[in-house]
Design a protein around this motif. Structure first.
Motif, mmCIF file in Angstrom:
data_model
loop_
_atom_site.group_PDB
_atom_site.id
_atom_site.type_symbol
_atom_site.label_atom_id
_atom_site.label_comp_id
_atom_site.label_asym_id
_atom_site.label_seq_id
_atom_site.Cartn_x
_atom_site.Cartn_y
_atom_site.Cartn_z
ATOM 1 N N HIS A 196 45.127 5.869 75.145
ATOM 2 C CA HIS A 196 46.092 4.802 74.867
ATOM 3 C C HIS A 196 47.081 4.672 76.029
ATOM 4 N N GLU A 197 47.583 5.807 76.494
ATOM 5 C CA GLU A 197 48.555 5.823 77.588
ATOM 6 C C GLU A 197 47.956 5.270 78.872
ATOM 7 N N ALA A 198 46.642 5.517 79.078
ATOM 8 C CA ALA A 198 45.975 5.079 80.309
ATOM 9 C C ALA A 198 45.527 3.617 80.263
ATOM 10 N N GLY A 199 45.715 2.951 79.110
ATOM 11 C CA GLY A 199 45.384 1.535 79.031
ATOM 12 C C GLY A 199 44.055 1.214 78.377
ATOM 13 N N PHE A 200 43.310 2.245 77.938
ATOM 14 C CA PHE A 200 42.094 1.983 77.177
ATOM 15 C C PHE A 200 42.479 1.412 75.807
ATOM 16 N N LYS A 201 41.544 0.737 75.162
ATOM 17 C CA LYS A 201 41.807 0.138 73.856
ATOM 18 C C LYS A 201 41.079 0.959 72.781
ATOM 19 N N VAL A 214 50.057 9.834 60.332
ATOM 20 C CA VAL A 214 49.253 10.980 59.857
ATOM 21 C C VAL A 214 50.153 12.188 59.585
ATOM 22 N N ALA A 215 51.192 12.348 60.389
ATOM 23 C CA ALA A 215 52.144 13.451 60.166
ATOM 24 C C ALA A 215 52.801 13.323 58.792
ATOM 25 N N LYS A 216 53.002 12.077 58.334
ATOM 26 C CA LYS A 216 53.642 11.846 57.027
ATOM 27 C C LYS A 216 52.645 11.892 55.878
ATOM 28 N N THR A 217 51.474 11.289 56.073
ATOM 29 C CA THR A 217 50.530 11.098 54.961
ATOM 30 C C THR A 217 49.356 12.072 54.960
ATOM 31 N N GLY A 218 49.059 12.652 56.116
ATOM 32 C CA GLY A 218 47.937 13.585 56.204
ATOM 33 C C GLY A 218 46.636 12.953 56.659
ATOM 34 N N TYR A 219 46.525 11.618 56.555
ATOM 35 C CA TYR A 219 45.256 10.945 56.876
ATOM 36 C C TYR A 219 45.515 9.631 57.615
ATOM 37 N N VAL A 220 44.469 9.119 58.295
ATOM 38 C CA VAL A 220 44.598 7.842 59.011
ATOM 39 C C VAL A 220 44.596 6.662 58.047
ATOM 40 N N GLU A 221 44.022 6.858 56.882
ATOM 41 C CA GLU A 221 43.886 5.814 55.865
ATOM 42 C C GLU A 221 45.228 5.136 55.575
ATOM 43 N N GLY A 222 45.200 3.808 55.449
ATOM 44 C CA GLY A 222 46.404 3.085 55.069
ATOM 45 C C GLY A 222 47.334 2.750 56.216
ATOM 46 N N GLY A 259 37.079 11.732 64.423
ATOM 47 C CA GLY A 259 37.794 13.005 64.418
ATOM 48 C C GLY A 259 39.203 12.806 64.943
ATOM 49 N N PHE A 260 40.202 13.268 64.159
ATOM 50 C CA PHE A 260 41.597 13.085 64.586
ATOM 51 C C PHE A 260 42.370 14.389 64.413
ATOM 52 N N GLY A 261 41.682 15.496 64.732
ATOM 53 C CA GLY A 261 42.349 16.780 64.797
ATOM 54 C C GLY A 261 42.948 16.955 66.180
ATOM 55 N N ASN A 262 43.100 18.187 66.608
ATOM 56 C CA ASN A 262 43.688 18.453 67.926
ATOM 57 C C ASN A 262 42.984 17.690 69.037
ATOM 58 N N VAL A 263 41.644 17.703 68.997
ATOM 59 C CA VAL A 263 40.861 17.112 70.090
ATOM 60 C C VAL A 263 40.957 15.596 70.082
ATOM 61 N N GLY A 264 40.590 14.981 68.950
ATOM 62 C CA GLY A 264 40.592 13.525 68.866
ATOM 63 C C GLY A 264 41.972 12.934 69.063
ATOM 64 N N ARG A 265 42.988 13.589 68.488
ATOM 65 C CA ARG A 265 44.358 13.072 68.600
ATOM 66 C C ARG A 265 44.851 13.121 70.047
ATOM 67 N N THR A 266 44.647 14.252 70.715
ATOM 68 C CA THR A 266 45.100 14.381 72.107
ATOM 69 C C THR A 266 44.392 13.382 73.007
ATOM 70 N N ALA A 267 43.055 13.284 72.850
ATOM 71 C CA ALA A 267 42.287 12.348 73.673
ATOM 72 C C ALA A 267 42.736 10.909 73.405
ATOM 73 N N ALA A 268 42.939 10.568 72.124
ATOM 74 C CA ALA A 268 43.344 9.202 71.767
ATOM 75 C C ALA A 268 44.681 8.834 72.398
ATOM 76 N N GLY A 286 42.960 -3.091 69.056
ATOM 77 C CA GLY A 286 43.518 -1.816 69.491
ATOM 78 C C GLY A 286 44.513 -1.250 68.492
ATOM 79 N N ILE A 287 44.502 0.067 68.362
ATOM 80 C CA ILE A 287 45.384 0.777 67.441
ATOM 81 C C ILE A 287 46.558 1.366 68.225
ATOM 82 N N ASP A 288 47.746 1.278 67.656
ATOM 83 C CA ASP A 288 48.933 1.908 68.246
ATOM 84 C C ASP A 288 48.848 3.407 67.944
ATOM 85 N N VAL A 289 48.279 4.160 68.880
ATOM 86 C CA VAL A 289 47.971 5.568 68.616
ATOM 87 C C VAL A 289 49.228 6.412 68.350
ATOM 88 N N PRO A 290 50.302 6.294 69.153
ATOM 89 C CA PRO A 290 51.496 7.092 68.840
ATOM 90 C C PRO A 290 52.032 6.826 67.430
#
Length: 411
Positions: free
Chosen positions: A227-232, A258-266, A214-223, A248-252
């Motif tokens: 990431h900021e706290a050092g979790f991978k 996602v803002a450009k494409t709409g999805y995490v894919e790619g 999930g990468f809506g409001n909840v998943g995105r904010t938590a991710a 590890g994924i560069d979450v920012p």
């Protein structure tokens, strides 16, 4: 075996009530909603076609106060989902020490199929047709398929009907419409605070591998906070697909993608996979942050996480929970993990009633204080009754509900 969310919610109710020796009559009040509103919204579409939309609102229980929160505009909405969400919200408020009952509702629709004008007309029509509403009765808030923008439309419609301003009557509004700071980030921020406490208790390392569905409001904010706290954060899924990078994924950067494409894919540097495979990846912490019943009897034996943080409502079926517990996987339940939004919505109503609006730092500090306190109380109840964290949270909540019902003369 069933993935019916209302049956899941009732299983949690009865399991905790038995362990916590809750008054059986109090339990009976929570076996069905106090009120159910089911209505049809007729609407002319932009092309002149007349369409009818199924709409719902459930007041599950108001022993602790006015009912609040959650309007879900999704294509698969039905009454059992709304009832389950209403009970979970009742419990969530009690877990977090909020003087409110549980309300939930919405419209059976895919908002992506609507024009902006159709979407606004549907939101306004929902509020017009909702029989009971207002700061002291029922305070709707945002959920899947709704947002700050939709809640501002609804507030405006309600104030047109009432002919006076009452910002406390609708939650999750933008700050510009008398909303609260941190409204959209509240649930994900709460998920981070609770996860941080659980990780300390379990001795999980600070660079733990996290998988988020999930990468809506909840998943995105938590991710972002993880990431900021050092979790991978090694894998993330959205409504379409999922991505994985063991290092590890560069979450920012992903947020920008996602803002450009709409999805995490790619997203560069990641491998694509299905949401089914995402849930079964080896990791320290699994965060289901999408919809109900994704961990079920069909996949529970293949889950490899050490800790599951339920950021979604009802992501684990009772059958799955038995299997996961037998495997030694710890679950921190939804009614605790994702109650950050309920807490901040309570702050929003308080601010609206008093015309005293708080800074983002104040909201965040008070959220942290309240949700950490709820975590500690849940852990204490779990240890006292030698039971799961889910049962601990529910026992605390049911005890508060039972005491209020008794004081009111209901039982």
């Amino acid at each position: 075996m069933s993935n019916n969310p209302f049956e899941t919610s009732q299983a949690s109710l009865h399991a905790a009530a038995e362990i916590g020796k809750i008054n059986p009559d109090a339990v009976r009040y929570l076996e069905q909603p106090k009120r159910i509103f089911q209505f049809t919204i007729p609407m002319k579409m932009d092309n002149g076609e007349l369409r009818f939309f199924e709409a719902y609102r459930v007041h599950f229980n108001d022993a602790l106060g006015q009912v609040k929160n959650g309007l879900r505009f999704v294509p698969d909405l039905d009454l059992d989902i709304v009832k389950a969400l209403g009970l979970w919200m009742t419990i969530k408020h009690a877990v977090a020490g909020i003087p409110a009952g549980g309300g939930k509702g919405g419209v059976k629709v895919d908002p992506r199929t609507l024009s902006e004008g159709e979407y606004e007309r549907l939101c306004r029509a929902y509020i017009r047709k909702l029989p009971m509403k207002g700061a002291w009765v029922d305070v709707p808030g945002a959920d899947i398929g709704t947002s700050g923008k939709t809640m501002a439309w609804m507030l405006d419609e309600l104030e047109e009907i009432k002919q006076f301003h009452q910002p406390a009557a609708i939650n999750d509004k933008p700050v510009a419409a008398n909303g609260t700071q941190l409204s959209m980030e509240a649930t994900g921020t709460g998920v981070f605070f609770v996860t941080r406490e659980a990780v300390k208790d379990m001795g999980i390392p600070g660079d733990a591998k996290i998988v988020i569905q999930g990468f809506g409001n909840v998943g995105r904010t938590a991710a972002l906070l993880f990431h900021e706290a050092g979790f991978k954060v090694v894998a993330i899924g959205d409504i379409k697909n999922a991505i994985h990078n063991e290092n590890g994924i560069d979450v920012p950067a992903l947020v920008a993608h996602v803002a450009k494409t709409g999805y995490v894919e790619g997203f560069a540097g990641t491998v694509g996979l299905s949401n089914t495979d995402l849930l079964e990846l080896p990791c320290d912490i699994l965060v289901p942050a999408a919809v109900q019943s994704v961990l079920n009897a069909g996949n529970a034996d293949r889950i490899k996480a050490k800790l599951i943080m339920e950021a979604a409502n009802g992501p684990t079926t009772p059958e799955a929970e038995e299997i996961l517990q037998a495997k030694g996987i710890k679950i921190v339940p939804d009614v605790l993990t994702n109650c950050g939004s309920a807490i901040v919505c309570s702050f929003e109503r308080t601010q609206g009633l008093t015309d005293d609006y708080w800074s983002a730092d104040k909201v965040k500090a008070k959220l942290e204080e309240r949700i950490v306190e709820a975590y500690k109380a849940t852990k204490a109840a779990s240890e006292q009754h030698d039971t799961s964290m889910r049962n601990g949270a529910w026992i605390n909540a049911l005890t508060k509900l039972q005491n209020s019902m008794k004081a009111r003369g209901w039982i």
